[in-house]
Write an enzyme that holds these catalytic residues in place. Structure first.
Site, short mmCIF file in Angstrom:
data_model
loop_
_atom_site.label_atom_id
_atom_site.label_comp_id
_atom_site.label_asym_id
_atom_site.label_seq_id
_atom_site.Cartn_x
_atom_site.Cartn_y
_atom_site.Cartn_z
N HIS A 16 117.42 69.99 170.93
CA HIS A 16 117.72 68.60 170.54
C HIS A 16 119.22 68.41 170.57
CE1 HIS A 16 117.06 64.97 167.69
NE2 HIS A 16 118.31 64.94 168.14
N HIS A 18 122.60 65.59 172.14
CA HIS A 18 122.98 64.30 172.73
C HIS A 18 124.14 64.51 173.67
CE1 HIS A 18 120.56 61.92 169.83
NE2 HIS A 18 120.77 62.98 169.07
N LYS A 101 109.93 60.74 173.11
CA LYS A 101 110.60 60.69 171.81
C LYS A 101 110.27 59.40 171.08
CE LYS A 101 113.71 61.76 168.62
NZ LYS A 101 115.08 62.16 168.55
N HIS A 138 111.69 61.38 165.55
CA HIS A 138 112.70 61.16 164.51
C HIS A 138 111.91 60.65 163.30
CE1 HIS A 138 116.86 60.05 163.09
NE2 HIS A 138 116.06 59.56 162.16
N HIS A 176 115.05 67.61 163.68
CA HIS A 176 116.01 67.75 162.57
C HIS A 176 115.35 67.62 161.19
CE1 HIS A 176 115.83 63.48 163.43
NE2 HIS A 176 116.71 63.52 164.39
N ASP A 249 121.07 68.81 167.23
CA ASP A 249 121.34 67.38 167.05
C ASP A 249 122.85 67.11 167.12
OD1 ASP A 249 120.89 64.70 166.75
OD2 ASP A 249 120.61 64.78 164.58
C1 NCD Z 1 122.03 60.65 166.53
C2 NCD Z 1 122.92 59.88 167.51
O1 NCD Z 1 124.05 59.55 167.14
O2 NCD Z 1 122.47 59.63 168.62
N1 NCD Z 1 122.57 60.50 165.22
C3 NCD Z 1 122.32 61.28 164.14
O3 NCD Z 1 122.84 60.95 163.07
N2 NCD Z 1 121.57 62.34 164.21
C4 NCD Z 1 120.64 60.16 166.66
C5 NCD Z 1 119.62 60.97 165.96
O4 NCD Z 1 119.21 62.02 166.42
O5 NCD Z 1 119.19 60.50 164.89
ZN ZN Z 2 119.53 63.43 167.54
#
Ligand code: NCD
Ligand code: ZN
Length: 350
Positions: A16, A18, A101, A138, A176, A249
């Site tokens: 996981h 980004h 997702k 999520h 998460h 995450d």
């Molecule tokens: C994540 C994001 O900024 O894309 N933010 C976070 O606080 N974890 C999105 C997510 O996974 O919730």
């Molecule tokens: Zn995330």
């Protein structure tokens, strides 16, 4: 007492993370490529990744940002209530998407296209179950009278338990996991696993909320919770329980989007030191022998993918992580930036 000086583990994957897009993508993807063999990259871009066409374009952009790294990229489809289900099913079968997702609407960054009534995605969940692909969730529910710290519990009680009953064979990853309640649910139910971030095993709400402001660099969704939650997550991860695995995450935002109040975008950028932090946590819990299952085995097993062949080495050596990662137009605060870390990666490639 014996002090361990180094540890070799099978190369990890991050289930996981980004990568964002544009300048941010070009700045940060290398940090994940430095240790992982595979990254499951989240589809919550400004234009969410909802079609095979968008996924293929995003994959190309990521590959360009990585230049000659061999990192493999996996992308889940962002579920909306008006998906093209024919394209969706074909993309799952063709492995364009690893799964899908579920973002409940407005719970986190770029989730405004998410789902407000889960029944709307039952046809998509049917397809996932039939094609033996995974649903990533999520798991937070927002409602006026639901406290920010109880969002995970409400989601489980009011939504996830319905999905679980209606689609018993669907493989679910509760992303998460942030509470004891959530981790207990994962451990007690079939066909469900959970990713755990470093921050949920290192921080509690006292590290986020102060008298009249917040630390925006410790602010993420789901919000970090109490000591009892942190301890439960550490216990599940460090005991070698095969239902829990690595998902950082890592979620970078430009510091411009991180004012010290609740207007801050949620997300913590940990990619420059995440495996080092996980190693530190397992070391603190005297469980280094279970690090490899969490970082490199439980994830691929749950996703029905092969375990990596190469190895990495971590040595017990202090170093200080730079405060921020930056390029011409962007600056991102590194989680633990400016702090001393006790474990350092030396790549082995055995
Ligand atoms: C994540 C994001 O900024 O894309 N933010 C976070 O606080 N974890 C999105 C997510 O996974 O919730
Ligand atoms: Zn995330």
């Amino acid at each position: 007492m014996k002090t361990i000086k180094s540890i070799d583990i099978i190369q990890p994957d991050d289930w996981h993370t980004h990568f964002r897009e544009g300048d941010l993508l070009n700045l940060i993807s290398k940090f994940s490529a430095r240790v992982n063999n595979r990254c499951l990259v989240m589809p919550n871009l400004n234009t969410p990744i909802t079609t095979s066409k968008l996924a293929k374009k995003y994959l190309k952009d990521i590959k360009n940002s990585l230049q000659n790294s061999r990192l493999s990229i996996l992308i889940p489809c962002y579920l909306t209530n008006n998906l093209d289900l024919v394209d969706f099913e074909k993309s799952l079968i063709d492995n364009v998407f690893i799964g899908a997702k579920l973002y409940p609407s407005n719970v986190t960054t770029n989730s405004s296209f998410g789902i407000s009534n889960i029944e709307e995605i039952f046809p998509a969940l049917e397809i996932l179950q039939k094609t033996n692909k995974h649903l990533l969730i999520h798991g937070e529910k927002i409602r006026e009278n639901i406290d920010i710290f109880d969002r995970e519990k409400y989601f489980i009680d009011e939504e996830l338990s319905i999905i679980r009953r209606k689609f018993p064979d669907l493989k679910i990853v509760l992303e998460h996991v942030s509470s004891k309640y959530g981790a207990d649910f994962v451990s007690q139910n079939k066909n469900i696993a959970g990713t755990i971030t470093p921050q949920h095993m290192l921080l509690t709400k006292k590290d986020v909320f102060f008298d009249d402001q917040i630390n925006p660099h410790h602010y993420c969704m789901p919000i970090v919770k109490d000591e009892k939650d942190l301890i439960a997550l550490r216990n599940y991860a460090c005991s070698g329980n095969n239902k829990f695995f690595l998902g950082t995450d890592s979620a970078p935002h430009d510091i411009i989007d991180k004012p010290p109040n609740l207007k801050s975008k949620p997300g913590i950028f940990s990619a420059p030191c995440s495996i080092e932090l996980y190693t530190e946590i397992f070391d603190q819990e005297n469980s280094l022998e279970n690090l490899e299952s969490f970082s490199s085995i439980n994830g691929p097993n749950f996703y029905n993918l092969p375990v990596n062949k190469s190895k990495i080495r971590l040595i017990n050596q202090k170093w200080t992580l730079e405060e921020c990662s930056q390029s011409q137009n962007i600056k991102v605060k590194n989680f633990y930036g400016g702090n001393e870390l006790n474990w350092k990666v030396v790549n082995l490639n055995k």
